[in-house]
Motif scaffolding. Structure first.
Motif, PDB file in Angstrom:
ATOM      1  N   MET A 191       0.832  -1.172   0.000  1.00 59.72           N
ATOM      2  CA  MET A 191       0.000   0.000   0.000  1.00 59.72           C
ATOM      3  C   MET A 191       0.883   1.243   0.000  1.00 59.72           C
ATOM      4  SD  MET A 191      -3.127   1.422   2.267  1.00 59.72           S
ATOM      5  CE  MET A 191      -4.152   0.374   1.375  1.00 59.72           C
ATOM      6  N   LEU A 192       0.491   2.241  -0.783  1.00 60.79           N
ATOM      7  CA  LEU A 192       1.229   3.494  -0.841  1.00 60.79           C
ATOM      8  C   LEU A 192       1.029   4.287   0.439  1.00 60.79           C
ATOM      9  CD1 LEU A 192       0.441   4.684  -4.454  1.00 60.79           C
ATOM     10  CD2 LEU A 192       2.597   3.791  -3.590  1.00 60.79           C
ATOM     11  N   SER A 193       2.061   5.019   0.845  1.00 62.76           N
ATOM     12  CA  SER A 193       1.990   5.838   2.049  1.00 62.76           C
ATOM     13  C   SER A 193       2.742   7.136   1.810  1.00 62.76           C
ATOM     14  CB  SER A 193       2.612   5.083   3.226  1.00 62.76           C
ATOM     15  OG  SER A 193       2.624   5.899   4.364  1.00 62.76           O
ATOM     16  N   LEU A 194       2.191   8.234   2.272  1.00 67.42           N
ATOM     17  CA  LEU A 194       2.877   9.511   2.158  1.00 67.42           C
ATOM     18  C   LEU A 194       4.011   9.555   3.170  1.00 67.42           C
ATOM     19  CD1 LEU A 194      -0.212  11.854   1.891  1.00 67.42           C
ATOM     20  CD2 LEU A 194       1.286  11.111   0.036  1.00 67.42           C
ATOM     21  N   GLY A 195       5.145  10.115   2.790  1.00 65.50           N
ATOM     22  CA  GLY A 195       6.300  10.180   3.681  1.00 65.50           C
ATOM     23  C   GLY A 195       6.200  11.312   4.673  1.00 65.50           C
ATOM     24  N   LYS A 196       6.227  12.551   4.202  1.00 67.31           N
ATOM     25  CA  LYS A 196       6.122  13.733   5.058  1.00 67.31           C
ATOM     26  C   LYS A 196       5.704  14.897   4.180  1.00 67.31           C
ATOM     27  CE  LYS A 196      10.855  15.356   4.619  1.00 67.31           C
ATOM     28  NZ  LYS A 196      12.003  15.896   5.290  1.00 67.31           N
ATOM     29  N   ILE A 197       5.347  15.988   4.797  1.00 65.15           N
ATOM     30  CA  ILE A 197       5.001  17.182   4.034  1.00 65.15           C
ATOM     31  C   ILE A 197       6.288  17.790   3.500  1.00 65.15           C
ATOM     32  CG2 ILE A 197       4.078  19.524   4.183  1.00 65.15           C
ATOM     33  CD1 ILE A 197       2.128  18.460   6.305  1.00 65.15           C
ATOM     34  N   ASP A 198       6.325  18.052   2.210  1.00 67.14           N
ATOM     35  CA  ASP A 198       7.500  18.669   1.607  1.00 67.14           C
ATOM     36  C   ASP A 198       7.506  20.175   1.861  1.00 67.14           C
ATOM     37  OD1 ASP A 198       9.841  18.452  -0.358  1.00 67.14           O
ATOM     38  OD2 ASP A 198       8.612  20.071  -1.203  1.00 67.14           O
ATOM     39  N   HIS A 199       6.397  20.834   1.560  1.00 68.10           N
ATOM     40  CA  HIS A 199       6.274  22.258   1.812  1.00 68.10           C
ATOM     41  C   HIS A 199       4.801  22.649   1.798  1.00 68.10           C
ATOM     42  CE1 HIS A 199       6.266  22.140  -2.615  1.00 68.10           C
ATOM     43  NE2 HIS A 199       5.522  23.230  -2.537  1.00 68.10           N
ATOM     44  N   ILE A 200       4.525  23.839   2.304  1.00 73.77           N
ATOM     45  CA  ILE A 200       3.166  24.368   2.358  1.00 73.77           C
ATOM     46  C   ILE A 200       3.199  25.722   1.664  1.00 73.77           C
ATOM     47  CG2 ILE A 200       1.349  25.196   3.891  1.00 73.77           C
ATOM     48  CD1 ILE A 200       2.607  23.210   5.996  1.00 73.77           C
ATOM     49  N   HIS A 201       2.222  25.961   0.769  1.00 73.41           N
ATOM     50  CA  HIS A 201       2.123  27.248   0.080  1.00 73.41           C
ATOM     51  C   HIS A 201       1.366  28.234   0.947  1.00 73.41           C
ATOM     52  CE1 HIS A 201       3.675  26.464  -3.988  1.00 73.41           C
ATOM     53  NE2 HIS A 201       3.432  25.210  -3.643  1.00 73.41           N
TER      54      HIS A 201
END
Length: 146
Positions: A1-11
Motif C-alpha cells: 500500500m502506498l503511504s505519504l512520507g512527510k510534508i514537503d512544503h506548504i504554500h
C-alpha cells in the motif's frame, strides 16, 4: 500500500514577499532556501523558506487577493520548546486572530495537547502544538476542567 512520507512544503499567500520574508525569519527562524532561487522569478514566483534543519519548508507566493483562511498550518514541538515559542511570539508581539498579542494565557488546553494559535501579518493562521500536556499543565497551571 502506498503511504505519504512527510510534508514537503506548504504554500502560503502573502501581499508583500520582502516583508513576509523578514517576518518569517524574525518570528519563526525560517530563511530563504537558496536551492530554490530559480523559482523566485518563475511564472508563479515562489520564494521557498526553510527552518535550520530543512525539515520544514514554506513556499511564499505574492498575491493581491486577501487570505481566504483555507486552513491552519500547525507545527508540533516538545513541551519545553512550546514554552519558548510562546515567549518568542510574545516578544515579537505576534497576534492571534482576534488581534490580541500572544501570551502564556493564550494557550488552549485541549485535554491531551496544548496549542497556541496566531496569524502572520498577512492573516495566514498558524498553530504551535505540544503533546507534552501533563508537563505543560503543571508549568502553565491550567484551570481544572469541569
Amino acid at each position: 500500500m502506498l503511504s505519504l512520507g512527510k510534508i514537503d512544503h506548504i504554500h502560503v499567500k502573502v501581499s508583500d514577499i520582502p516583508k513576509a520574508i523578514a517576518w518569517y525569519e524574525r518570528v519563526l527562524n525560517m530563511v530563504p532556501d537558496t536551492r530554490y532561487h530559480q523559482m523566485n522569478d518563475a511564472p508563479h514566483g515562489v520564494t521557498m523558506l526553510a527552518n535550520q534543519s530543512g525539515s520544514v519548508r514554506i513556499a511564499l507566493s505574492e498575491t493581491s487577493v486577501p487570505n481566504d483562511d483555507s486552513g491552519t498550518i500547525a507545527f508540533v514541538v516538545s513541551g519545553q520548546d512550546f514554552l519558548e515559542w510562546i515567549d518568542q511570539l510574545a516578544g515579537e508581539r505576534v497576534a492571534n486572530r482576534e488581534g490580541l498579542t500572544i501570551a502564556r494565557d493564550s494557550v488552549a488546553d485541549h485535554g491531551f495537547f496544548c496549542a497556541i494559535s496566531f496569524v502572520d501579518p498577512h492573516g495566514n493562521p498558524f498553530e504551535i502544538i505540544s503533546y507534552d500536556h501533563t508537563w505543560l499543565a503543571g508549568k502553565l497551571k491550567f484551570k481544572a476542567r469541569v
